[in-house]
Design a protein around this motif. Sequence first.
Motif, mmCIF file in Angstrom:
data_model
loop_
_atom_site.group_PDB
_atom_site.id
_atom_site.type_symbol
_atom_site.label_atom_id
_atom_site.label_comp_id
_atom_site.label_asym_id
_atom_site.label_seq_id
_atom_site.Cartn_x
_atom_site.Cartn_y
_atom_site.Cartn_z
ATOM 1 N N TYR A 68 0.832 -1.312 -0.141
ATOM 2 C CA TYR A 68 -0.077 0.033 0.151
ATOM 3 C C TYR A 68 0.907 1.094 -0.051
ATOM 4 O O TYR A 68 1.831 1.320 0.205
ATOM 5 N N GLU A 69 0.226 2.370 -0.301
ATOM 6 C CA GLU A 69 0.964 3.810 -0.268
ATOM 7 C C GLU A 69 0.249 4.547 0.811
ATOM 8 O O GLU A 69 -0.797 4.470 1.145
ATOM 9 N N TYR A 70 1.087 5.436 1.597
ATOM 10 C CA TYR A 70 0.755 6.072 2.616
ATOM 11 C C TYR A 70 1.297 7.559 2.335
ATOM 12 O O TYR A 70 2.499 7.752 1.875
ATOM 13 N N ASP A 71 0.631 8.458 3.220
ATOM 14 C CA ASP A 71 1.265 9.915 3.231
ATOM 15 C C ASP A 71 2.420 10.006 4.073
ATOM 16 O O ASP A 71 3.388 10.698 3.881
ATOM 17 N N CYS A 72 2.158 9.156 5.291
ATOM 18 C CA CYS A 72 3.285 9.300 6.113
ATOM 19 C C CYS A 72 3.037 8.338 7.153
ATOM 20 O O CYS A 72 2.012 7.464 7.324
ATOM 21 N N ILE A 131 4.958 17.523 8.394
ATOM 22 C CA ILE A 131 5.540 16.702 7.169
ATOM 23 C C ILE A 131 4.623 16.828 6.019
ATOM 24 O O ILE A 131 5.142 16.906 4.838
ATOM 25 N N LEU A 132 3.268 16.544 6.152
ATOM 26 C CA LEU A 132 2.361 16.565 4.996
ATOM 27 C C LEU A 132 2.607 17.905 4.249
ATOM 28 O O LEU A 132 2.203 17.960 3.068
ATOM 29 N N PHE A 174 2.664 20.134 -0.176
ATOM 30 C CA PHE A 174 2.022 21.543 -0.314
ATOM 31 C C PHE A 174 3.195 22.607 0.031
ATOM 32 O O PHE A 174 2.773 23.834 0.317
ATOM 33 N N ASP A 175 4.371 22.398 -0.387
ATOM 34 C CA ASP A 175 5.572 23.442 -0.437
ATOM 35 C C ASP A 175 5.451 24.306 0.830
ATOM 36 O O ASP A 175 5.692 25.391 0.750
#
Length: 230
Positions: A43-47, A115-116, A121-122
């Motif tokens: 799976y993929e995760y953002d954090c 972190i996100l 989002f720069d």
Amino acid sequence: MKILIVEDEKELSDSIVSYLSHDDYLCEQAFSFNEASMKVGVYEYDCILLDLMLPGGNGLDILRKLKSKSPQTGVIIVSAKDSLEDKIEGLRIGADDYLAKPFHLPELGMRVFAILRRKCFDNDNILHSGKLSIDLLSKCASVSGVILDLTKSEYELLLFLIENHHRVVSKSALAEHLSGEMADMMDDFNFVYAHIKNLKSKLLEVGLTNCIKTYYGTGYKWIKDEESGK
């Protein structure tokens, strides 16, 4: 946003899930080295919140595996093993932050948000895409000052599409992002179609007509220059 909590202390893991879920993060759990290794491989995760001392192995090996597969994923090492060597090694491999136990949940929450924000989002609390603005702290979207009345799923869908504006996002990726592991047990993606349809309708109400492009049989893509009419 989807987060994986790799922590063998179930009570602590459940407390983190309960806290972060109030901020509308989709949280999944892994309680052992093998379970965590499987999940980061599939799976993929953002954090990912990663403990180092796990039943069956060392969390640093999971970090190595993750960074070879998905280097963009944010990682916070959360561990009572607070030696300088472990901290340096984790950061060298690719971890973004290190938080020693015990810690306060509000501090963890802000580190996850930081972190996100930085990775996706720069470093800005306000995300802009044409006429659309999203306040990441208040989780509020607006177009030319008009607030969009979005459900949690519609907001997460909008943010995920904008974050991945450079590519076509598959229906399966959207399903996994919105429902996590439950996506594997679904027979179809009808709920994704429904959320896309509702989101398009709400964007149309405020004058955004072509910002979500459908690639039939493939997925969807966010068109950044909506105000140009393209």
